[in-house]
Scaffold this motif. Structure first.
Motif, PDB file in Angstrom:
ATOM      1  N   ASP A  49     -13.857 -35.543 -24.094  1.00  0.00           N
ATOM      2  CA  ASP A  49     -13.913 -34.377 -24.983  1.00  0.00           C
ATOM      3  C   ASP A  49     -14.706 -33.288 -24.282  1.00  0.00           C
ATOM      4  O   ASP A  49     -15.774 -33.547 -23.709  1.00  0.00           O
ATOM      5  CB  ASP A  49     -14.615 -34.719 -26.302  1.00  0.00           C
ATOM      6  CG  ASP A  49     -13.756 -35.514 -27.246  1.00  0.00           C
ATOM      7  OD1 ASP A  49     -12.527 -35.297 -27.239  1.00  0.00           O
ATOM      8  OD2 ASP A  49     -14.306 -36.343 -27.992  1.00  0.00           O
ATOM      9  N   PHE A  50     -14.166 -32.082 -24.323  1.00  0.00           N
ATOM     10  CA  PHE A  50     -14.864 -30.920 -23.784  1.00  0.00           C
ATOM     11  C   PHE A  50     -15.425 -30.149 -24.976  1.00  0.00           C
ATOM     12  O   PHE A  50     -14.674 -29.634 -25.800  1.00  0.00           O
ATOM     13  CB  PHE A  50     -13.907 -30.058 -22.950  1.00  0.00           C
ATOM     14  CG  PHE A  50     -13.340 -30.812 -21.776  1.00  0.00           C
ATOM     15  CD1 PHE A  50     -14.085 -30.962 -20.609  1.00  0.00           C
ATOM     16  CD2 PHE A  50     -12.085 -31.402 -21.842  1.00  0.00           C
ATOM     17  CE1 PHE A  50     -13.586 -31.667 -19.531  1.00  0.00           C
ATOM     18  CE2 PHE A  50     -11.574 -32.112 -20.771  1.00  0.00           C
ATOM     19  CZ  PHE A  50     -12.326 -32.247 -19.612  1.00  0.00           C
ATOM     20  N   LEU A  51     -16.739 -30.110 -25.062  1.00  0.00           N
ATOM     21  CA  LEU A  51     -17.410 -29.566 -26.240  1.00  0.00           C
ATOM     22  C   LEU A  51     -18.143 -28.271 -25.913  1.00  0.00           C
ATOM     23  O   LEU A  51     -18.417 -27.957 -24.751  1.00  0.00           O
ATOM     24  CB  LEU A  51     -18.386 -30.604 -26.791  1.00  0.00           C
ATOM     25  CG  LEU A  51     -17.793 -31.996 -27.060  1.00  0.00           C
ATOM     26  CD1 LEU A  51     -18.892 -32.980 -27.391  1.00  0.00           C
ATOM     27  CD2 LEU A  51     -16.762 -31.938 -28.167  1.00  0.00           C
ATOM     28  N   PHE A  52     -18.488 -27.554 -26.960  1.00  0.00           N
ATOM     29  CA  PHE A  52     -19.205 -26.283 -26.829  1.00  0.00           C
ATOM     30  C   PHE A  52     -20.488 -26.364 -27.646  1.00  0.00           C
ATOM     31  O   PHE A  52     -20.468 -26.733 -28.813  1.00  0.00           O
ATOM     32  CB  PHE A  52     -18.332 -25.133 -27.358  1.00  0.00           C
ATOM     33  CG  PHE A  52     -17.034 -24.989 -26.627  1.00  0.00           C
ATOM     34  CD1 PHE A  52     -16.938 -24.132 -25.535  1.00  0.00           C
ATOM     35  CD2 PHE A  52     -15.909 -25.713 -27.005  1.00  0.00           C
ATOM     36  CE1 PHE A  52     -15.738 -24.002 -24.844  1.00  0.00           C
ATOM     37  CE2 PHE A  52     -14.715 -25.581 -26.318  1.00  0.00           C
ATOM     38  CZ  PHE A  52     -14.627 -24.723 -25.238  1.00  0.00           C
ATOM     39  N   SER A  53     -21.610 -26.016 -27.021  1.00  0.00           N
ATOM     40  CA  SER A  53     -22.877 -26.031 -27.752  1.00  0.00           C
ATOM     41  C   SER A  53     -23.112 -24.714 -28.494  1.00  0.00           C
ATOM     42  O   SER A  53     -23.930 -24.653 -29.396  1.00  0.00           O
ATOM     43  CB  SER A  53     -24.043 -26.321 -26.810  1.00  0.00           C
ATOM     44  OG  SER A  53     -24.171 -25.285 -25.854  1.00  0.00           O
ATOM     45  N   LYS A  54     -22.365 -23.657 -28.108  1.00  0.00           N
ATOM     46  CA  LYS A  54     -22.501 -22.356 -28.770  1.00  0.00           C
ATOM     47  C   LYS A  54     -21.135 -21.948 -29.304  1.00  0.00           C
ATOM     48  O   LYS A  54     -20.112 -22.119 -28.631  1.00  0.00           O
ATOM     49  CB  LYS A  54     -23.016 -21.310 -27.786  1.00  0.00           C
ATOM     50  CG  LYS A  54     -24.378 -21.642 -27.220  1.00  0.00           C
ATOM     51  CD  LYS A  54     -24.791 -20.628 -26.170  1.00  0.00           C
ATOM     52  CE  LYS A  54     -26.057 -21.124 -25.522  1.00  0.00           C
ATOM     53  NZ  LYS A  54     -25.985 -21.198 -24.098  1.00  0.00           N
ATOM     54  N   SER A  55     -21.108 -21.365 -30.487  1.00  0.00           N
ATOM     55  CA  SER A  55     -19.829 -21.004 -31.100  1.00  0.00           C
ATOM     56  C   SER A  55     -19.104 -19.887 -30.351  1.00  0.00           C
ATOM     57  O   SER A  55     -17.887 -19.789 -30.403  1.00  0.00           O
ATOM     58  CB  SER A  55     -20.039 -20.607 -32.562  1.00  0.00           C
ATOM     59  OG  SER A  55     -20.915 -19.500 -32.649  1.00  0.00           O
ATOM     60  N   ASP A  56     -19.817 -19.048 -29.616  1.00  0.00           N
ATOM     61  CA  ASP A  56     -19.182 -17.927 -28.912  1.00  0.00           C
ATOM     62  C   ASP A  56     -18.948 -18.227 -27.423  1.00  0.00           C
ATOM     63  O   ASP A  56     -18.572 -17.343 -26.657  1.00  0.00           O
ATOM     64  CB  ASP A  56     -20.023 -16.663 -29.061  1.00  0.00           C
ATOM     65  CG  ASP A  56     -21.424 -16.820 -28.469  1.00  0.00           C
ATOM     66  OD1 ASP A  56     -21.860 -17.975 -28.238  1.00  0.00           O
ATOM     67  OD2 ASP A  56     -22.074 -15.796 -28.230  1.00  0.00           O
ATOM     68  N   ALA A  57     -19.121 -19.502 -27.010  1.00  0.00           N
ATOM     69  CA  ALA A  57     -18.960 -19.870 -25.601  1.00  0.00           C
ATOM     70  C   ALA A  57     -17.501 -19.769 -25.176  1.00  0.00           C
ATOM     71  O   ALA A  57     -16.594 -20.061 -25.943  1.00  0.00           O
ATOM     72  CB  ALA A  57     -19.483 -21.276 -25.366  1.00  0.00           C
ATOM     73  N   VAL A  58     -17.278 -19.343 -23.926  1.00  0.00           N
ATOM     74  CA  VAL A  58     -15.937 -19.232 -23.365  1.00  0.00           C
ATOM     75  C   VAL A  58     -15.546 -20.536 -22.665  1.00  0.00           C
ATOM     76  O   VAL A  58     -14.400 -20.958 -22.729  1.00  0.00           O
ATOM     77  CB  VAL A  58     -15.868 -18.036 -22.374  1.00  0.00           C
ATOM     78  CG1 VAL A  58     -14.510 -17.960 -21.729  1.00  0.00           C
ATOM     79  CG2 VAL A  58     -16.225 -16.747 -23.080  1.00  0.00           C
ATOM     80  N   LYS A  59     -16.503 -21.168 -22.001  1.00  0.00           N
ATOM     81  CA  LYS A  59     -16.259 -22.424 -21.296  1.00  0.00           C
ATOM     82  C   LYS A  59     -17.047 -23.553 -21.965  1.00  0.00           C
ATOM     83  O   LYS A  59     -18.137 -23.325 -22.468  1.00  0.00           O
ATOM     84  CB  LYS A  59     -16.717 -22.312 -19.833  1.00  0.00           C
ATOM     85  CG  LYS A  59     -15.861 -21.458 -18.960  1.00  0.00           C
ATOM     86  CD  LYS A  59     -16.369 -21.552 -17.523  1.00  0.00           C
ATOM     87  CE  LYS A  59     -15.427 -20.858 -16.569  1.00  0.00           C
ATOM     88  NZ  LYS A  59     -15.882 -21.013 -15.190  1.00  0.00           N
TER      89      LYS A  59
END
Length: 180
Positions: free
Chosen positions: A50-60
């Protein structure tokens, strides 16, 4: 084995690998099978990534999660449950000699009158066969409780000996009732 906590370090290490190689996750047998000694049996699985994002506005994605598939997890849980059941059967749960652990279990069953009368007829037919076979039957002369105990043993064989004649045929009966 090397521990990677940064994506960049993992990418750098993977660049040294054959791109047609494989990735597996291994779990030590001490985790999977509750062994006392680590480094003995390993469980291997294809990882779920799974590729996750720690910030809601992250691009990568800035978090990569490697894990087991739901099916692999269920298999491990089932293996552990089976191992626990086997262990409980093999060990005595009581150290009190006044407690009998392997005694038969008594079950009270209620039938309507017609069912009971029909069971008595089945028993009578079984006993006629038993008499004409000079006692060459698996459970000898039957009564209703012995008949039901014999059928319960066969039903239990769907779990303990599923490919036996008794277990396979009883599974067919259960299947026909929708318990597939």
């Amino acid at each position: 084995m090397t521990t990677f906590t940064r994506i960049g370090d993992l990418i750098a290490a993977l660049q040294e690998c054959d791109p047609d190689g494989t990735i597996t996750i291994t779990l030590d047998g001490a985790l999977v099978f509750d062994d006392e000694v680590p480094d003995e049996v390993e469980y291997r699985s294809d990882p779920v990534v799974d590729f996750l994002f720690s910030k809601s506005d992250a691009v990568k994605s800035d978090r990569v999660h490697l894990g087991l598939s739901k099916m692999d997890t269920e298999e491990i849980v089932s293996d552990r449950r089976n191992q626990l059941n086997t262990h409980l059967k093999e060990s005595s749960l009581s150290t009190n000699p006044g407690v009998v652990m392997n005694a038969p279990v008594a079950i009270a069953l209620a039938f309507d009158h017609d069912t009971y009368v029909n069971l008595q007829a089945v028993v009578a037919n079984c006993n006629l066969s038993e008499g004409s076979r000079d006692g060459a039957t698996t459970h000898g002369k039957l009564d209703v409780p012995r008949l039901l105990a014999m059928l319960a043993e066969d039903a239990a064989m769907t779990n303990t000996r599923p490919s036996s004649w008794e277990g396979a045929n009883m599974q067919q009966v259960l299947d026909s009732h929708g318990y597939v």
